[in-house]
Write an enzyme that holds these catalytic residues in place. Structure first.
Site, PDB file in Angstrom:
ATOM      1  N   LYS A 195       0.828  -1.202   0.000  1.00 35.39           N
ATOM      2  CA  LYS A 195       0.000   0.000   0.000  1.00 35.39           C
ATOM      3  C   LYS A 195       0.868   1.260   0.000  1.00 35.39           C
ATOM      4  CE  LYS A 195      -3.082   3.052   0.361  1.00 35.39           C
ATOM      5  NZ  LYS A 195      -4.352   3.309   0.933  1.00 35.39           N
ATOM      6  N   CYS A 253      -3.542  11.348   1.863  1.00 41.83           N
ATOM      7  CA  CYS A 253      -2.826  10.076   1.720  1.00 41.83           C
ATOM      8  C   CYS A 253      -1.392  10.246   1.239  1.00 41.83           C
ATOM      9  CB  CYS A 253      -3.607   9.168   0.787  1.00 41.83           C
ATOM     10  SG  CYS A 253      -5.251   8.852   1.420  1.00 41.83           S
ATOM     11  N   GLY A 305      -1.941  16.494  -3.342  1.00 40.59           N
ATOM     12  CA  GLY A 305      -2.289  16.837  -1.971  1.00 40.59           C
ATOM     13  C   GLY A 305      -3.143  15.721  -1.407  1.00 40.59           C
TER      14      GLY A 305
HETATM   15  C1  UGA Z   1      -4.832   8.045  -3.250  1.00 41.86           C
HETATM   16  C2  UGA Z   1      -4.597   6.814  -4.139  1.00 41.86           C
HETATM   17  O1  UGA Z   1      -4.802   7.134  -5.513  1.00 41.86           O
HETATM   18  C3  UGA Z   1      -5.531   5.668  -3.741  1.00 41.86           C
HETATM   19  O2  UGA Z   1      -5.232   4.502  -4.511  1.00 41.86           O
HETATM   20  C4  UGA Z   1      -5.341   5.380  -2.251  1.00 41.86           C
HETATM   21  O3  UGA Z   1      -6.228   4.364  -1.809  1.00 41.86           O
HETATM   22  C5  UGA Z   1      -5.598   6.638  -1.456  1.00 41.86           C
HETATM   23  O4  UGA Z   1      -4.701   7.682  -1.898  1.00 41.86           O
HETATM   24  C6  UGA Z   1      -5.365   6.333  -0.011  1.00 41.86           C
HETATM   25  O5  UGA Z   1      -4.226   6.011   0.356  1.00 41.86           O
HETATM   26  O6  UGA Z   1      -6.330   6.307   0.769  1.00 41.86           O
HETATM   27  P1  UGA Z   1      -6.635  10.028  -3.239  1.00 41.86           P
HETATM   28  O7  UGA Z   1      -5.783  10.623  -2.164  1.00 41.86           O
HETATM   29  O8  UGA Z   1      -8.100   9.969  -3.046  1.00 41.86           O
HETATM   30  O9  UGA Z   1      -6.152   8.512  -3.519  1.00 41.86           O
HETATM   31  O10 UGA Z   1      -6.378  10.891  -4.540  1.00 41.86           O
HETATM   32  P2  UGA Z   1      -5.692  10.681  -5.973  1.00 41.86           P
HETATM   33  O11 UGA Z   1      -6.741  10.568  -6.999  1.00 41.86           O
HETATM   34  O12 UGA Z   1      -4.671   9.634  -5.937  1.00 41.86           O
HETATM   35  O13 UGA Z   1      -4.974  12.097  -6.146  1.00 41.86           O
HETATM   36  C7  UGA Z   1      -3.962  12.516  -5.234  1.00 41.86           C
HETATM   37  C8  UGA Z   1      -3.424  13.861  -5.619  1.00 41.86           C
HETATM   38  O14 UGA Z   1      -2.631  13.773  -6.791  1.00 41.86           O
HETATM   39  C9  UGA Z   1      -4.489  14.929  -5.935  1.00 41.86           C
HETATM   40  O15 UGA Z   1      -4.108  16.149  -5.314  1.00 41.86           O
HETATM   41  C10 UGA Z   1      -4.445  15.067  -7.436  1.00 41.86           C
HETATM   42  O16 UGA Z   1      -4.824  16.342  -7.893  1.00 41.86           O
HETATM   43  C11 UGA Z   1      -2.978  14.802  -7.700  1.00 41.86           C
HETATM   44  N1  UGA Z   1      -2.684  14.329  -9.082  1.00 41.86           N
HETATM   45  C12 UGA Z   1      -3.174  13.148  -9.535  1.00 41.86           C
HETATM   46  C13 UGA Z   1      -1.855  15.091  -9.893  1.00 41.86           C
HETATM   47  O17 UGA Z   1      -1.375  16.185  -9.500  1.00 41.86           O
HETATM   48  N2  UGA Z   1      -1.557  14.626 -11.157  1.00 41.86           N
HETATM   49  C14 UGA Z   1      -2.032  13.450 -11.631  1.00 41.86           C
HETATM   50  O18 UGA Z   1      -1.702  13.091 -12.776  1.00 41.86           O
HETATM   51  C15 UGA Z   1      -2.873  12.695 -10.799  1.00 41.86           C
END
Ligand code: UGA
Length: 420
Positions: A168, A224, A221
């Site tokens: 994880k 997680c 951000g």
């Molecule tokens: C993340 C993981 O994707 C999940 O698989 C995991 O279960 C979860 O953390 C957790 O540990 O509980 P999450 O925090 O909901 O999920 O959000 P993401 O969709 O992963 O995005 C995280 C951040 O990355 C956001 O701020 C998003 O804007 C940024 N991001 C994402 C980017 O800047 N560029 C990208 O190409 C993708």
């Protein structure tokens, strides 16, 4: 929760809660004894926030283990759902054994990979289900629990417990690394006149790389990635391994905010008494969560530099205001933009892609857009008359890029030494 009201915004969740509660399959209680009395399986889903030194704070894990030892029946399977450093299950097991003489239990790990904003879909149609099990009973109980999904063809991977725990953290760190890689590329593209979105497209066609999580912008951000990255680094250090790459991923993520702030400053010169509108305050679209939101980090930076900052978010405005009281919040994007010298798109909610650019320009003091998520179409924004600063793509500078070409004939006649 007992009334079926979800205390946060998550698409589809409240309806699902209502449905399951009405069917009698789901109930909530604040009494541990009531929840644990007849349990076959107990999932520990508590928060594991970062301590000041970056390590995961596992106090809630330990107190959960104590409650389980106090109230759960013999033979219970205790499953870690929370994201925890490898080795935590062993600690949970030790606590369970210490707290109750002769307690019979099994411990397992079942990390969660769902994302905020698509939580239901991710949970019900998972890419994979991971179970870390080291006993027949735990394996059997978890296999049966997930049988409805595995029967539909969803993949279940069985590992030992430490592997499941580490998988994880490793997954989140790797995704964060992809984002930081894209952001570092954005810095180079900005200097080289290249387009980071096209570079990502090209890279993403290689199935070994994949296009996902290569969007350059304000960086990652949420609750997680930032916390899991530091927790993994601290855990590695404790085990005698310096995982220095993780520090660099964090540095690049901070640099993404610096780069956006520099664009605002470049466009506006002095920030004192300038008004900046920020569209999108949640850490990503589809949620009202502002924890470690890059949008708020940027807002804070601009406020500190003396700007007035007005934000708007379809779901997260109230949470943002609570976190950052100096931030003004508007009730729609146009109100946020009114009188603004610069508009920053910080979180790419779908509705922002369809804004009426002419109307925006009309209400703004200066027609300047900093696109922290590359959500706008550069040609459209340019045609609407904005100076446009995207991320890792060539900017459109209406004022300064209007190069007045000399009349060709006159220039030729003038020769290399200038007009005669
Ligand atoms: C993340 C993981 O994707 C999940 O698989 C995991 O279960 C979860 O953390 C957790 O540990 O509980 P999450 O925090 O909901 O999920 O959000 P993401 O969709 O992963 O995005 C995280 C951040 O990355 C956001 O701020 C998003 O804007 C940024 N991001 C994402 C980017 O800047 N560029 C990208 O190409 C993708």
């Amino acid at each position: 929760m007992t009334r079926g009201v979800c205390p946060f915004y998550e698409p589809g969740l409240e309806e699902a809660l209502g449905r399951e509660m009405a069917a009698g399959r789901l109930s909530f209680t604040a009494e541990a004894s009531e929840a644990l009395r007849d349990a076959d399986v107990v999932f520990i889903c508590v928060g594991t926030p970062a301590r000041a030194n970056g390590e995961a704070n596992l106090v809630a894990m330990e107190s959960s283990a104590r409650e389980i030892a106090r109230h759960a029946p013999d033979g219970v399977v205790v499953v870690e759902k929370s994201t925890v450093p490898a080795g935590t299950a062993e600690r949970v097991g030790n606590t369970l054994a210490r707290e109750r003489n002769g307690f019979r239990f099994d411990v397992a790990s079942n990390p969660e990979f769902l994302r905020e904003g698509t939580a239901l879909q991710d949970a019900l149609q998972p890419d994979r289900i991971v179970i870390g099990v080291e006993s027949e009973r735990a394996r059997d109980v978890l296999r049966r629990l997930y049988q409805a999904l595995t029967d539909q063809g969803y993949r279940l991977i069985e590992t030992d417990i430490a592997t499941a725990e580490l998988a994880k953290h490793a997954s989140n760190a790797f995704l964060a690394m992809k984002i930081s890689f894209a952001n570092a590329l954005a810095r180079i593209c900005e200097r080289a006149g290249a387009d980071v979105t096209s570079v990502a497209e090209v890279m993403g066609t290689d199935p070994r790389i994949d296009r996902a999580f290569l969007n350059a912008g304000l960086g990652y951000g949420g609750y997680c990635f930032p916390k899991d990255l530091t927790a993994l680094g601290r855990m590695a250090a404790r085990l005698g391994y310096e995982f220095t790459l993780l520090k660099e991923i964090e540095r690049l993520n901070d640099e993404a905010i610096d780069a956006a702030a520099a664009k605002v400053e470049d466009a506006l010169w002095n920030l004192e008494d300038k008004r900046v509108a920020i569209l999108g305050l949640a850490f990503k679209p589809g949620t009202d969560d502002v924890r470690f939101s890059p949008a708020l980090a940027l807002a804070q930076r601009l406020l500190t530099a003396g700007a007035r900052v007005v934000g708007f978010d379809p779901q997260a405005s109230a949470n943002a205001k609570q976190d950052l009281p100096e931030l003004e919040v508007a009730s729609d994007p146009y109100e946020a933009a009114t009188g603004a010298h610069c508009l920053v798109l910080a979180t790419e909610w779908e509705e922002f892609r369809h804004l009426d650019l002419a109307a925006l320009k009309q209400v703004m003091a200066y027609p300047v857009i900093v696109d922290g998520r590359n959500a706008f179409d550069p040609a459209e924004v340019a045609a609407a008359g904005f100076a446009y600063y995207p991320t890792g793509r060539p900017p459109v500078l209406q004022d300064r890029s209007t190069v007045v070409l000399p009349d060709l004939d006159e220039a030729l006649l003038a020769g290399p030494d200038g007009p005669r």
